[in-house]
Write an enzyme that holds these catalytic residues in place. Structure first.
Site, short mmCIF file in Angstrom:
data_model
loop_
_atom_site.label_atom_id
_atom_site.label_comp_id
_atom_site.label_asym_id
_atom_site.label_seq_id
_atom_site.Cartn_x
_atom_site.Cartn_y
_atom_site.Cartn_z
CE LYS A 48 -4.02 -1.26 -0.66
NZ LYS A 48 -4.86 -0.64 -1.70
C1 LIG Z 1 -2.50 -6.86 3.72
C2 LIG Z 1 -3.23 -6.49 2.47
N1 LIG Z 1 -3.47 -7.43 1.57
C3 LIG Z 1 -4.13 -7.16 0.44
C4 LIG Z 1 -4.59 -5.89 0.15
C5 LIG Z 1 -5.38 -5.68 -1.11
O1 LIG Z 1 -4.76 -4.88 -2.06
P1 LIG Z 1 -5.65 -4.02 -3.02
O2 LIG Z 1 -6.39 -3.02 -2.19
O3 LIG Z 1 -4.69 -3.35 -3.93
O4 LIG Z 1 -6.60 -4.92 -3.73
C6 LIG Z 1 -4.37 -4.89 1.07
C7 LIG Z 1 -4.89 -3.56 0.86
O5 LIG Z 1 -4.98 -2.77 1.77
C8 LIG Z 1 -3.65 -5.19 2.26
O6 LIG Z 1 -3.43 -4.27 3.19
#
Ligand SMILES: Cc1ncc(COP(=O)(O)O)c(C=O)c1O
Length: 462
Positions: A48
């Site tokens: 992020k």
């Molecule tokens: C630990 C974690 N995994 C997966 C994601 C998912 O990513 P995206 O929001 O780009 O789909 C996030 C998003 O905040 C995250 O913090």
């Protein structure tokens, strides 16, 4: 030769260019190459950081965020950490609205960067004014100089992955990647990365979305799951189910659904066997990646995006007691609850949906025996495979309801609500379970992989 590493003028220059790590222990017997894109190597510790810095930069350029301004966001943590870090560096105040089930370590981290944290219930409907995004939006609108990052609609979120994550993976695999595997939260990571990889490979790279088993994205019932920050939870009171604008479902070739237990057990194993400490959503993605890779051949190259590190989850997935209580792993010493349970009752688990009339409930509760006090759960269509502990709102006595029905069959069951029943893990030691659960004569719920599978009398645990 020593590789000196880069020297940066600003920490945002250090975001991205994360390593690709080949796995060789948990992939024994798999012909395809499986790599993890280690996004926890970003300065703020997660994928992020990319979206956070891109959104702030875009807002500075278009004038919506000005010097002295305040950054607002509703976030389960990692976007907040990225925003808090970038805001600290660039001199903005930062206010983050965070769901209350977020790991305590993440909240402490936000505060460490000087951000202000506002906690709000994590399981309320999207239209509820306390909902994470709604509350953040209102606070931003009420604050002079306030700017809402809104990672769910902000085009800078998927774009940064199209411009950085995708090209990095293509270059790191020298164009040999055949499968990209990623979870979907806001969808920014998968949508942007996939767009680049598809374009550059003439559509050859297959895009696999890894989804918690009950997430709406892959068609689940939307009931609560354990793994944080991926998938789409649906509150039962939701009027219109809105999906993030940053998620482009058309990029996904295939969904692989992963039960929480598979993700939790895999991150524990990968830490011990590969020396890689991954977060829960990385476990979801990697479990899906390993499943896909098992059916592939030698020339195939699978890249799994690992969004963050296990450091943020030491009190959860890496805590033995937590895992045992939720039925994710077995205790080291028995006898275990599963060893002593009486033969399963004939029917399904008896539950009472909240919000129904007492008279209707009594007409529909199956007469399958079992304890008189049963869990009251959120109304949810098509719920299967046990009930999520997160859907339990309390308990009710069926005998008590029958007595109440004589007076007022139209009353709502929630008028007769008692506190939730105690839970024990299916693989918890009987001695530990009995020491923990109060001897108040009330039944006990047995939990496996974070979901209720049985209701038993405490005396059934000898
Ligand atoms: C630990 C974690 N995994 C997966 C994601 C998912 O990513 P995206 O929001 O780009 O789909 C996030 C998003 O905040 C995250 O913090």
């Amino acid at each position: 030769m020593v590789s000196p590493g880069p020297v940066h003028d600003s920490l945002t220059d250090g975001i991205g260019a994360t390593p690709l790590v080949r796995l060789d222990r948990v992939t024994v017997g798999v012909a395809a190459a499986v790599y993890v894109k280690a996004e926890y190597a970003n300065p703020g510790g997660s994928v992020k950081d990319r979206a956070a810095s891109a959104m702030v930069t875009a807002a500075e350029h278009d004038g919506s965020l000005r010097p002295g301004g305040t950054v607002f966001e509703g976030t389960s943590g990692n976007t907040g950490i990225g925003l808090a870090m970038v805001a600290a560096r660039r001199g903005y105040r930062c206010v983050l609205v965070v769901p209350d089930r977020t790991a305590v370590e993440k909240i402490a981290l936000l505060r460490a960067y000087g951000a202000e944290v506002v906690l709000t219930p994590g399981t309320v409907a999207q239209h509820d004014p306390r909902h994470v995004r709604r509350l953040a939006g209102r606070l931003a609108a009420e604050t002079p100089g306030g700017w809402l990052a809104d990672q769910y609609t902000n085009p800078a979120n998927p774009l940064v992955h199209e411009h950085t994550t995708g090209p990095e993976i293509w270059a790191q695999t020298r164009g040999r990647i055949t499968h990209l595997v990623a979870g979907v939260g806001t969808g920014g990571t998968i949508s942007g990365t996939a767009r680049h990889l598809r374009a550059v490979s003439d559509g050859r790279v297959r895009i696999v979305a890894a989804d918690p088993a009950t997430s709406r994205y892959s068609g689940g019932d939307g009931s609560p799951y354990t793994v944080e920050a991926v998938g789409h939870y649906l509150h039962p009171d939701t009027a219109v189910d809105e999906w993030p604008q940053t998620y482009d479902p058309s990029v996904v070739d295939e969904f692989v659904t992963v039960p929480d237990g598979d993700a939790v057990r895999l991150v524990r194993r990968v830490a011990r066997e590969e020396g890689l400490l991954l977060g829960g959503s990385s476990g979801t993605a990697l479990a899906a990646g390993l499943r896909v890779a098992a059916g592939l051949g030698e020339g195939d190259v699978v890249v799994v995006i690992a969004p963050d590190s296990g450091r943020a989850y030491l009190s959860k997935y890496f805590d033995d007691e937590w895992c045992v209580r939720l039925g994710f792993v077995d205790a080291a010493e028995g006898p275990l609850v599963r060893d002593v349970l009486p033969v399963a009752p004939p029917g399904p688990l008896r539950v009472v949906p909240a919000g129904r009339r007492v008279g209707d409930v009594l007409a529909n509760v199956p007469d399958t025996g079992g304890p008189d006090v049963v869990p009251v759960v959120a109304d949810r269509d098509g719920a299967t495979a046990g009930r999520a502990t997160g859907d339990v709102v309390g308990s009710v006595s069926l005998a008590g309801l029958r007595r109440a029905a004589a007076d007022d069959p139209d009353a709502c069951v929630t008028a007769h609500l008692q506190p939730p029943l105690a839970t024990v893990g299916l693989g918890e030691s009987v001695a530990a379970a009995l020491a923990r659960v109060p001897g108040d004569g009330r039944p006990v719920l047995v939990v496996a992989d974070g979901r209720i599978v049985r209701a038993v009398h405490r005396t059934d645990l000898p």
